[in-house]
Design an enzyme around this catalytic site. Structure first.
Site, PDB file in Angstrom:
ATOM      1  CE  LYS A 118      -1.712  -1.453   3.803  1.00 35.71           C
ATOM      2  NZ  LYS A 118      -2.475  -1.741   5.042  1.00 35.71           N
ATOM      3  CB  THR A 160      -5.395   8.560   7.771  1.00 31.24           C
ATOM      4  OG1 THR A 160      -4.292   8.986   8.593  1.00 31.24           O
ATOM      5  CG2 THR A 160      -5.636   9.581   6.666  1.00 31.24           C
ATOM      6  N   GLY A 201      -6.791   3.996  11.422  1.00 30.33           N
ATOM      7  CA  GLY A 201      -7.504   2.761  11.108  1.00 30.33           C
ATOM      8  C   GLY A 201      -7.627   2.455   9.632  1.00 30.33           C
ATOM      9  CB  THR A 202      -6.126   3.980   6.570  1.00 27.08           C
ATOM     10  OG1 THR A 202      -6.547   5.304   6.909  1.00 27.08           O
ATOM     11  CG2 THR A 202      -6.268   3.788   5.077  1.00 27.08           C
ATOM     12  N   GLY A 203      -5.457   1.073   7.483  1.00 26.01           N
ATOM     13  CA  GLY A 203      -4.994  -0.264   7.136  1.00 26.01           C
ATOM     14  C   GLY A 203      -5.929  -1.351   7.619  1.00 26.01           C
ATOM     15  CB  CYS A 204      -7.807  -1.757  10.805  1.00 21.17           C
ATOM     16  SG  CYS A 204      -6.450  -1.592  11.970  1.00 21.17           S
TER      17      CYS A 204
END
Length: 268
Positions: free
Chosen positions: A175, A207, A209-212
């Protein structure tokens, strides 16, 4: 048949990441969500002030409880802070022949707080990555897994994704959210080639928690029977819209959350 996904991750007391973000994402995308909590964090939008790890035997008990009763169509794995917890999850996945595993190698929070102990990284590489249908590292996580410098362009991203495939995952979604430029570029890499996923980059601090959210959105798509490439595309669109709507929320004084329910309710 009801589509069911389970998140195996840590709890974020501030509600923006971890188990809480995953369950919100599952619900927003029409999937029933179950959970296995691996750690409790004392956390808000400003940072992490404490971590209480769940004992490995209780992680195993939660996995057995969920999988013995529910027909789980996909698994999202997030925060695993200690080597014994990683081993317990890996054994549980084997025990129940889990499918459609999305592994988000959570190592550092948006605030900069470290969530994975250094001595646990090897267990992550050896025990969990080979079980993943897709591994979803951001740029710092990919670099940490490979013991190298952070990729600064797409060529380096492609190279690192190929090297991560050698750990045994069937595919890698590296990402580019931590990169620069007007666009956020992710690369989905597998044995058949590379798919480039592009979205506009939004100027927002919200942003958390974007990856979760992205990894759980992929799991939601897989739970509904989408192919991996379609699930990743749907997830990228969902996260992009949730980031675009994030500033409509007024949550905390630091890095705020995405707007997981942007399609369903007003933030005002």
């Amino acid at each position: 048949m009801t589509a069911i996904a389970v998140t195996i991750a840590g709890s974020d007391s501030g509600g923006g990441a971890g188990i809480q973000a995953d369950l919100k994402t599952f619900s927003a995308l029409g999937v029933y969500g179950a959970s296995v909590i691996t750690a409790l964090t004392a956390q808000n939008t400003r940072g992490v002030t404490g971590i209480h790890d769940v004992p490995p035997d209780f992680i195993a008990a939660q996995i057995d409880a969920v999988f013995s009763d529910l027909k789980v169509n996909a698994v999202k794995i997030g925060m695993l802070s200690q080597a014994p917890a990683i081993a317990a999850v890996a054994a549980g996945l084997d025990r129940h022949k889990a499918m459609n595993v999305v592994l988000d190698p959570v190592m550092v929070a948006t605030s900069g707080d470290r969530l994975l102990k250094p001595d646990a990284v090897d267990n992550l590489r050896r025990l969990l990555i080979p079980k993943a249908l897709v591994l979803t590292p951001n740029l710092p996580e990919a670099a940490a897994l490979l013991d190298t410098s952070i990729a600064t362009d797409e060529s380096a991203m492609r190279d690192q994704a190929q090297r991560l495939l050698a750990f045994g995952a069937k595919s890698v979604l590296i990402k580019g959210g931590h990169g620069g430029g007007a666009e956020s570029v992710d690369l989905l890499v597998d044995a058949n080639g590379i798919e480039r996923l592009v979205a506009p980059r939004f100027a927002t601090r919200n942003t958390h928690g974007t990856g979760c959210t992205l990894s759980s959105a992929i799991a939601a798509g897989l739970a509904k029977g989408l192919t991996l490439h379609d699930a990743v595309g749907q997830a990228k669109d969902y996260v992009t819209a949730a980031i675009a709507a994030a500033d409509a929320l007024q949550v905390g004084h630091g890095h705020g959350p995405l707007h997981h329910f942007h399609k369903f309710w007003s933030a005002t």
